[in-house]
Structures are given as C-alpha cells and as structure tokens.
Design a protein around this motif. Sequence first.
Motif, PDB file in Angstrom:
ATOM      1  N   VAL A  27      46.974  30.314  56.765  1.00 42.77           N
ATOM      2  CA  VAL A  27      48.014  30.894  55.896  1.00 42.77           C
ATOM      3  C   VAL A  27      47.931  30.265  54.513  1.00 42.77           C
ATOM      4  CG1 VAL A  27      50.482  31.295  55.623  1.00 42.77           C
ATOM      5  CG2 VAL A  27      49.485  31.262  57.916  1.00 42.77           C
ATOM      6  N   GLY A  28      47.829  28.937  54.484  1.00 45.13           N
ATOM      7  CA  GLY A  28      47.702  28.241  53.202  1.00 45.13           C
ATOM      8  C   GLY A  28      46.439  28.624  52.467  1.00 45.13           C
ATOM      9  N   ALA A  29      45.336  28.781  53.215  1.00 46.42           N
ATOM     10  CA  ALA A  29      44.069  29.162  52.588  1.00 46.42           C
ATOM     11  C   ALA A  29      44.151  30.540  51.952  1.00 46.42           C
ATOM     12  CB  ALA A  29      42.951  29.129  53.629  1.00 46.42           C
ATOM     13  N   ALA A  30      44.819  31.487  52.641  1.00 47.24           N
ATOM     14  CA  ALA A  30      44.950  32.840  52.109  1.00 47.24           C
ATOM     15  C   ALA A  30      45.849  32.864  50.875  1.00 47.24           C
ATOM     16  CB  ALA A  30      45.502  33.772  53.185  1.00 47.24           C
ATOM     17  N   VAL A  31      47.017  32.229  50.984  1.00 45.78           N
ATOM     18  CA  VAL A  31      47.994  32.265  49.883  1.00 45.78           C
ATOM     19  C   VAL A  31      47.515  31.435  48.696  1.00 45.78           C
ATOM     20  CG1 VAL A  31      50.355  31.701  49.200  1.00 45.78           C
ATOM     21  CG2 VAL A  31      49.909  32.688  51.456  1.00 45.78           C
ATOM     22  N   MET A  32      47.113  30.186  48.952  1.00 49.56           N
ATOM     23  CA  MET A  32      46.717  29.302  47.855  1.00 49.56           C
ATOM     24  C   MET A  32      45.336  29.655  47.324  1.00 49.56           C
ATOM     25  SD  MET A  32      49.345  27.581  47.316  1.00 49.56           S
ATOM     26  CE  MET A  32      48.549  26.696  45.973  1.00 49.56           C
ATOM     27  N   GLY A  33      44.457  30.192  48.192  1.00 45.38           N
ATOM     28  CA  GLY A  33      43.159  30.639  47.709  1.00 45.38           C
ATOM     29  C   GLY A  33      43.307  31.791  46.736  1.00 45.38           C
ATOM     30  N   ALA A  34      44.154  32.748  47.100  1.00 44.34           N
ATOM     31  CA  ALA A  34      44.409  33.878  46.200  1.00 44.34           C
ATOM     32  C   ALA A  34      45.053  33.402  44.900  1.00 44.34           C
ATOM     33  CB  ALA A  34      45.303  34.898  46.897  1.00 44.34           C
ATOM     34  N   TYR A  35      45.931  32.416  45.017  1.00 41.02           N
ATOM     35  CA  TYR A  35      46.580  31.861  43.815  1.00 41.02           C
ATOM     36  C   TYR A  35      45.540  31.203  42.902  1.00 41.02           C
ATOM     37  CZ  TYR A  35      49.786  29.036  40.974  1.00 41.02           C
ATOM     38  OH  TYR A  35      50.464  28.449  39.927  1.00 41.02           O
ATOM     39  N   ALA A  36      44.638  30.406  43.494  1.00 48.89           N
ATOM     40  CA  ALA A  36      43.614  29.717  42.699  1.00 48.89           C
ATOM     41  C   ALA A  36      42.606  30.687  42.106  1.00 48.89           C
ATOM     42  CB  ALA A  36      42.897  28.681  43.561  1.00 48.89           C
ATOM     43  N   ASP A  37      42.312  31.773  42.813  1.00 52.50           N
ATOM     44  CA  ASP A  37      41.393  32.778  42.279  1.00 52.50           C
ATOM     45  C   ASP A  37      42.022  33.590  41.147  1.00 52.50           C
ATOM     46  OD1 ASP A  37      39.091  32.283  43.803  1.00 52.50           O
ATOM     47  OD2 ASP A  37      39.836  33.450  45.494  1.00 52.50           O
ATOM     48  N   ARG A  38      43.339  33.695  41.161  1.00 52.81           N
ATOM     49  CA  ARG A  38      44.016  34.479  40.117  1.00 52.81           C
ATOM     50  C   ARG A  38      44.481  33.603  38.951  1.00 52.81           C
ATOM     51  NH1 ARG A  38      46.179  39.505  39.615  1.00 52.81           N
ATOM     52  NH2 ARG A  38      45.566  40.015  41.748  1.00 52.81           N
ATOM     53  N   HIS A  39      44.984  32.402  39.252  1.00 55.95           N
ATOM     54  CA  HIS A  39      45.604  31.572  38.210  1.00 55.95           C
ATOM     55  C   HIS A  39      44.814  30.317  37.859  1.00 55.95           C
ATOM     56  CE1 HIS A  39      49.220  34.039  38.380  1.00 55.95           C
ATOM     57  NE2 HIS A  39      49.199  33.924  39.697  1.00 55.95           N
ATOM     58  N   GLY A  40      43.782  30.014  38.614  1.00 57.90           N
ATOM     59  CA  GLY A  40      42.943  28.871  38.271  1.00 57.90           C
ATOM     60  C   GLY A  40      42.901  27.804  39.347  1.00 57.90           C
ATOM     61  N   ARG A  41      41.734  27.104  39.413  1.00 58.54           N
ATOM     62  CA  ARG A  41      41.557  26.040  40.403  1.00 58.54           C
ATOM     63  C   ARG A  41      42.531  24.888  40.133  1.00 58.54           C
ATOM     64  NH1 ARG A  41      38.826  30.401  41.798  1.00 58.54           N
ATOM     65  NH2 ARG A  41      36.594  30.402  41.307  1.00 58.54           N
ATOM     66  N   LYS A  42      42.690  24.560  38.867  1.00 56.36           N
ATOM     67  CA  LYS A  42      43.541  23.434  38.497  1.00 56.36           C
ATOM     68  C   LYS A  42      44.979  23.634  38.963  1.00 56.36           C
ATOM     69  CE  LYS A  42      45.424  21.083  34.418  1.00 56.36           C
ATOM     70  NZ  LYS A  42      45.327  20.915  32.947  1.00 56.36           N
ATOM     71  N   THR A  84      36.793  40.266  34.009  1.00 55.55           N
ATOM     72  CA  THR A  84      37.753  41.208  34.592  1.00 55.55           C
ATOM     73  C   THR A  84      38.608  41.856  33.512  1.00 55.55           C
ATOM     74  OG1 THR A  84      37.855  39.906  36.624  1.00 55.55           O
ATOM     75  CG2 THR A  84      39.666  41.425  36.222  1.00 55.55           C
ATOM     76  N   LYS A  85      39.036  41.063  32.542  1.00 56.01           N
ATOM     77  CA  LYS A  85      39.866  41.573  31.453  1.00 56.01           C
ATOM     78  C   LYS A  85      39.101  42.565  30.585  1.00 56.01           C
ATOM     79  CE  LYS A  85      42.925  39.989  27.742  1.00 56.01           C
ATOM     80  NZ  LYS A  85      43.456  38.792  27.020  1.00 56.01           N
ATOM     81  N   ALA A  86      37.813  42.237  30.314  1.00 60.10           N
ATOM     82  CA  ALA A  86      37.001  43.117  29.461  1.00 60.10           C
ATOM     83  C   ALA A  86      36.703  44.445  30.140  1.00 60.10           C
ATOM     84  CB  ALA A  86      35.697  42.412  29.100  1.00 60.10           C
ATOM     85  N   SER A  87      36.541  44.410  31.469  1.00 59.33           N
ATOM     86  CA  SER A  87      36.212  45.647  32.192  1.00 59.33           C
ATOM     87  C   SER A  87      37.410  46.571  32.320  1.00 59.33           C
ATOM     88  CB  SER A  87      35.687  45.310  33.594  1.00 59.33           C
ATOM     89  OG  SER A  87      36.712  44.752  34.396  1.00 59.33           O
ATOM     90  N   GLY A  88      38.614  46.005  32.242  1.00 59.45           N
ATOM     91  CA  GLY A  88      39.819  46.804  32.373  1.00 59.45           C
ATOM     92  C   GLY A  88      40.121  47.219  33.800  1.00 59.45           C
ATOM     93  N   GLU A  89      39.373  46.681  34.757  1.00 58.59           N
ATOM     94  CA  GLU A  89      39.590  47.034  36.157  1.00 58.59           C
ATOM     95  C   GLU A  89      40.860  46.375  36.705  1.00 58.59           C
ATOM     96  OE1 GLU A  89      36.223  46.012  38.494  1.00 58.59           O
ATOM     97  OE2 GLU A  89      34.829  47.260  37.352  1.00 58.59           O
ATOM     98  N   ARG A  90      41.517  47.108  37.601  1.00 58.56           N
ATOM     99  CA  ARG A  90      42.669  46.538  38.280  1.00 58.56           C
ATOM    100  C   ARG A  90      42.178  45.553  39.331  1.00 58.56           C
ATOM    101  NH1 ARG A  90      45.281  47.862  43.024  1.00 58.56           N
ATOM    102  NH2 ARG A  90      47.482  47.248  43.151  1.00 58.56           N
ATOM    103  N   ARG A  91      42.663  44.352  39.267  1.00 62.27           N
ATOM    104  CA  ARG A  91      42.164  43.320  40.166  1.00 62.27           C
ATOM    105  C   ARG A  91      42.891  43.371  41.505  1.00 62.27           C
ATOM    106  NH1 ARG A  91      41.139  37.000  38.625  1.00 62.27           N
ATOM    107  NH2 ARG A  91      40.277  36.374  40.645  1.00 62.27           N
ATOM    108  N   ARG A  92      42.110  43.483  42.588  1.00 61.39           N
ATOM    109  CA  ARG A  92      42.686  43.499  43.920  1.00 61.39           C
ATOM    110  C   ARG A  92      42.950  42.074  44.409  1.00 61.39           C
ATOM    111  NH1 ARG A  92      42.366  48.201  46.862  1.00 61.39           N
ATOM    112  NH2 ARG A  92      41.163  49.908  45.955  1.00 61.39           N
ATOM    113  N   ASN A  93      43.783  41.972  45.431  1.00 59.76           N
ATOM    114  CA  ASN A  93      44.009  40.677  46.063  1.00 59.76           C
ATOM    115  C   ASN A  93      42.687  40.142  46.597  1.00 59.76           C
ATOM    116  OD1 ASN A  93      44.584  39.118  48.793  1.00 59.76           O
ATOM    117  ND2 ASN A  93      46.381  38.860  47.479  1.00 59.76           N
TER     118      ASN A  93
END
Length: 438
Positions: free
Chosen positions: A78-93, A231-240
Amino acid sequence: MSTQQLTTKSVNQTKLTARGRKAIIAGGIGNAVEWVDWAVYTTFSSVFAHHFFPKGDPIAALLATLAIFAVGFVMRPVGAAVMGAYADRHGRKKGLVLTIGMMAGATAVIGLSPTYESVGIVSPLILVAARMVQGFSAGGEFGSSSAFLVESAAPRRRAFAGSWQQVSVGAGVLLASGMGALITSNLSKEALDGWGWRAAFLAAALLGLVGLWLRSSVAETDSFINAQAKTKASGERRRNSVFTMFVKHPKATLRVFGITIAGTLLYYMWVSYMPTYAAVATGIPLSQALLANFIAVGLFLALLPFAGLLSDQIGRKPTMTAFAGGFLLFSWPAFTLLNGNFWMLLFIEVVGIILLLGYSANCAVIMAEQFPAEVRATGIGLPYALAVAVFGGTAPYITTWMTTSGFGGLVWLYCSIAAAIGVAVYLTMQETKGKELD
C-alpha cells in the motif's frame, strides 16, 4: 560528435559528480536512520512481546508479536503504491522526506505505548496501528530511495550507487543490532524489561530528525526533472503511475517481483531475524546472538560497495546467480551446524552475508533499470513490496512456528526452495549492465 557517440560517451561515464556524491551521502544516511526505526522492532521483539498480550504463554506472545511484524509487511505494498505514485508525480525528494517523518513518528508511538496490563486490548491495537504506519513508510521508502540513488549515479557506476541503498539498510540493521547488544549486555533483566526496550525505540525515533534534515537539503534528480519537462512539453494527460506500470510494463513488473523472492526471504533470515531464531532454536543468549549479527552485518556493509563495483564490471546476472546458487548449497549445512555456539553462529552468519552481497548490491539498480523515470519509483517499490510482504514478512513467523512445533529441522528446506526460485529467475532475465537509463 554524432548522437550515437554522445550516447556511448554518456553510458560509459564513471565519475560521480559532486551533486551525485551528496545525494549518495544524504540519501544513504537518511535511509539508514529510517531502517534503524524499522529493525529495532525485530531486535527487541522477544523482550517486549509479553507487555502487549495477556500473561501466561511467552511463546504465544512472541508469535503474536511476529504476526504484527508481518502485518507491517502487508502495508508495504500500500505504501509502495501510494508513496511511489507520489514520488513519481512530485519528486523523489518530497517522497523521501514524507516517509522518514512517518517512520519516526510511529517508532516513537511504540516506545511510549501502554502495556496490556494497564489498558487491555488497546495496547496491542496501538502496536498494530504503529506497525502499519511503519510498513506504509517502508513500502514507499525503497522505490523512492532506489530511484533517487540510481538516477544520481554516473552511468557505469549505477550498481555502485545503488548498493548504497542496501548499505544504508544494513547500517540501520547494524545500529539496531548494536543498540540491542549494548542494552541487553549492560542492563539487568528487570531494567531491560521495564524501560530498556522503550529507550531503544525512542532513541531510534530521535535519529529520524537527523534523516529528515539531511533529506530536506538535497536537490531533485535530473531524471525526474527531465521526465516532468517532457510530459509538460508533450501536453499529454499523465496517468497514475500504478496504472501505467501494470498496463505498459507488465513483464518488468513481474521480473521485479521474481527478482525479490529469494533475496527478501534470505535477507530477512540472515540479517534481521537470525539472532532471535538462534536464541529460540538453540538457547544461545540473545546478547551473544546479537553480537554475532553485529559483526556479520559490519562485514556486509564494508563489502557491499565493492560488490556493486563488481556488478558494474561483470554484470547483474552472474553476481545474482552466484548469490542464489550459493544459498542453494549452503542452507542445509547452515541450519544443521547451528548449535548454540557463538563461533559457529558467527561463521554461519558471515558465509550467508557474503552470499547475500550478490543480491543486495544489485537489487536497487536492476529494478531501476527496468522502468522509465515517470514510473520508476512505483515500478521498483510496488512489485518489490508485494514480494516482500508474501515472502519476507512471513519468514520470521513461519520459521518460529516451525521451530516451536517440531519442524525446525526443515527450515533449511524453506530457504533452499527460495534460493532455487532465485536461480531460475536470474538465469533467464536479461542483462541490463550498460543499458541507457533514460
């Protein structure tokens, strides 16, 4: 210079930048502190178990405490899914700062928890809740920290940089074992039972503040920044990233799960649980078992970066296959020779630790090399956490149950089966040394 020449030159770089060195130091120390908090539970489980359950059967209390240990592992996916998605979207730090804060807070709660005698059923419920938070944090930690370290490395030093993830995990276990050996050797049984184990938990929680400060001071990785810009330059909607991992990278996801099976079970047997197992199975004093563990883990830490350099030279497949094949041959003599003698236990610990180098030096880097940056933290963390929950979290409970139920002579077979699975997985996977990361 052509694009191909530029790519070849970048892939062949070996020199760590000043930023990369700082990332390894800050990421490694922070990770070590987090794993002190995690490992102190198993170090003192046989000491505090009876405080959280009704009196009368110490074996039942220990088994119940180890069952709660397993509950923590259930929360890791559960932590890997939630925090992994968080780190992939908002940063490793940002992900790493959040995980260490949760781990330190939960550790402090365990250290301050009331006993069953004073509050009844509330006591084990608090222990379960705190261990669930620790499991959630640990689940998010591995993917984020592995991605952070490997992305900060020079291309031909990725295994070396990734090995520091496990150096820091081992350092946390070493500090917890050292704390355990020091406290159990210098306190009376009454003092250890009364307040000594609580002091260990609170000291581990305070160390979390050091890790929090270190992680707040490092820069984000270029891989994450570039992936965000793309991702920002492509304008694609980012999936989870969890959805993306399963849909776009199913083979890599299964591969990470398979890579983890042998490594996690044998790692937790030798590095985390062997002192408690030896004390229960052979009657060796816990202080001596913890000292043997302390020495073996110290050797493990010293050799891990060199094992990472070896992987960077000869590849991931041969070094990981040597680990699993070695345990396939060593498991039976290891558990047959275990007899309550300190030197024999130390020998068994050291041989197992040397074999584990092949897995621990490679696990972070080979998992990171399976996924692109936009799903890397989740891709590393979630399948790894699922395998750890199934095979690592249940290992202490199963082996303790086997020992106390008359099946202790078959524990070696349990380890050998895991090693055989490892040999099959490692021989059939692709070599990723020299692969361009992004």
